[in-house]
Write a protein that holds these residues in place. Sequence first.
Motif, short mmCIF file in Angstrom:
data_model
loop_
_atom_site.label_atom_id
_atom_site.label_comp_id
_atom_site.label_asym_id
_atom_site.label_seq_id
_atom_site.Cartn_x
_atom_site.Cartn_y
_atom_site.Cartn_z
N GLY A 10 28.95 40.83 36.45
CA GLY A 10 28.57 39.65 36.31
C GLY A 10 28.49 39.29 34.83
O GLY A 10 28.09 38.62 34.44
N GLU A 11 29.09 40.24 34.09
CA GLU A 11 29.06 40.12 32.69
C GLU A 11 30.07 39.51 31.82
O GLU A 11 31.30 39.59 32.45
N GLU A 12 30.08 38.86 30.81
CA GLU A 12 31.26 37.88 30.29
C GLU A 12 31.78 38.90 29.29
O GLU A 12 31.36 39.56 28.55
N VAL A 13 33.12 39.26 29.58
CA VAL A 13 33.73 40.50 28.74
C VAL A 13 34.94 39.77 27.96
O VAL A 13 35.76 40.50 27.09
N LEU A 123 36.17 31.19 39.00
CA LEU A 123 35.47 32.05 38.13
C LEU A 123 36.59 33.07 37.82
O LEU A 123 37.30 33.76 38.97
N PHE A 124 36.89 33.59 36.74
CA PHE A 124 38.02 34.47 36.51
C PHE A 124 37.46 35.71 36.31
O PHE A 124 36.57 36.01 35.53
N LEU A 125 37.94 36.86 36.89
CA LEU A 125 37.37 38.34 36.84
C LEU A 125 38.75 38.95 36.44
O LEU A 125 39.69 39.16 36.65
N ASP A 126 38.01 40.03 35.61
CA ASP A 126 38.88 40.95 34.96
C ASP A 126 39.89 41.91 36.15
O ASP A 126 40.83 42.07 35.83
N ARG A 127 38.76 42.54 36.76
CA ARG A 127 39.48 43.07 37.97
C ARG A 127 38.29 43.38 39.09
O ARG A 127 37.23 43.41 38.76
N LEU A 128 38.63 43.98 40.15
CA LEU A 128 37.75 44.17 41.27
C LEU A 128 38.38 45.22 42.06
O LEU A 128 39.23 45.50 42.62
N VAL A 141 28.74 42.44 44.45
CA VAL A 141 29.56 41.73 43.39
C VAL A 141 29.22 40.31 43.34
O VAL A 141 29.15 39.76 42.42
N LEU A 142 29.04 39.71 44.62
CA LEU A 142 28.96 38.32 44.78
C LEU A 142 27.54 38.02 44.20
O LEU A 142 27.30 36.87 43.41
N ASN A 143 26.48 38.71 44.41
CA ASN A 143 25.20 38.42 43.70
C ASN A 143 25.22 38.58 42.14
O ASN A 143 24.55 37.88 41.72
N ALA A 144 25.87 39.53 41.76
CA ALA A 144 26.13 39.52 40.29
C ALA A 144 26.84 38.58 39.62
O ALA A 144 26.41 37.98 38.54
N LEU A 145 27.68 37.79 40.50
CA LEU A 145 28.37 36.67 39.90
C LEU A 145 27.84 35.41 40.45
O LEU A 145 28.21 34.45 40.00
#
Length: 221
Positions: A10-13, A123-128, A141-145
């Motif tokens: 959930g952190e902006e990178v 929402l764009f994610l670097d990787r999962l 993951v869903l809660n973090a986002l």
Amino acid sequence: MEAKLYNQSGEEVGVIQISDYVFGIEPNVPVMHQAMERQRANARLGTHNTLGRGEVEGSTRKLYRQKGTGRARQGSIRAPHRKGGGIAHGPHPRSYTKDMPRKMRRLAVRSALSARHRDGAILFLDRLTFEQPRTKDMIAVLNALNLTGKTLIVLDRKDEHVRRSANNLPNVKTLLAHYLNVIDLLTHDHVVMLKAAVDVAQGYLDKPAHAVAADVSEEGA
């Protein structure tokens, strides 16, 4: 065009560069509607069937003589108006498939992506990545986002750990970027796209190289 990029905690990178041609056009609502109707029609099996009077079981003899009984004339026990008789003008197996030009199909997907991005639903994610399939990890993951409601996760390739981690969640669906479609994009509250999935989607949805070169030459002129 730039968009924020997050990790699965959930952190902006950082930021990600996305195509204006894919995520920033004015949505074409009639084309999206046509694509949605086509997709729903193509999902129909068309296996319904009814039996006509020549297909149901029953004798072919005339029930009683034509005249002199005082009753209405009857020709067959298998007539549609009689109980157990055949069905008149009933449905039979058929194909509901509709066709649509490729350019229109891709325009519909680009319109849906642009509409969802404009509404802040992508929402764009670097990787999962998961070490093993675990529903609890996907929920984390869903809660973090901070994602609630129906969520579509767009992957660049098959990942059994991610797919199986989301499989038991009724409001979560995984989809490969090659199979982006209007219904999934518009019926989910949130769309999570991996960075690699964005590259895949833009690879076939973005403006062709020769068209880009032509636009550049026209601007230079």
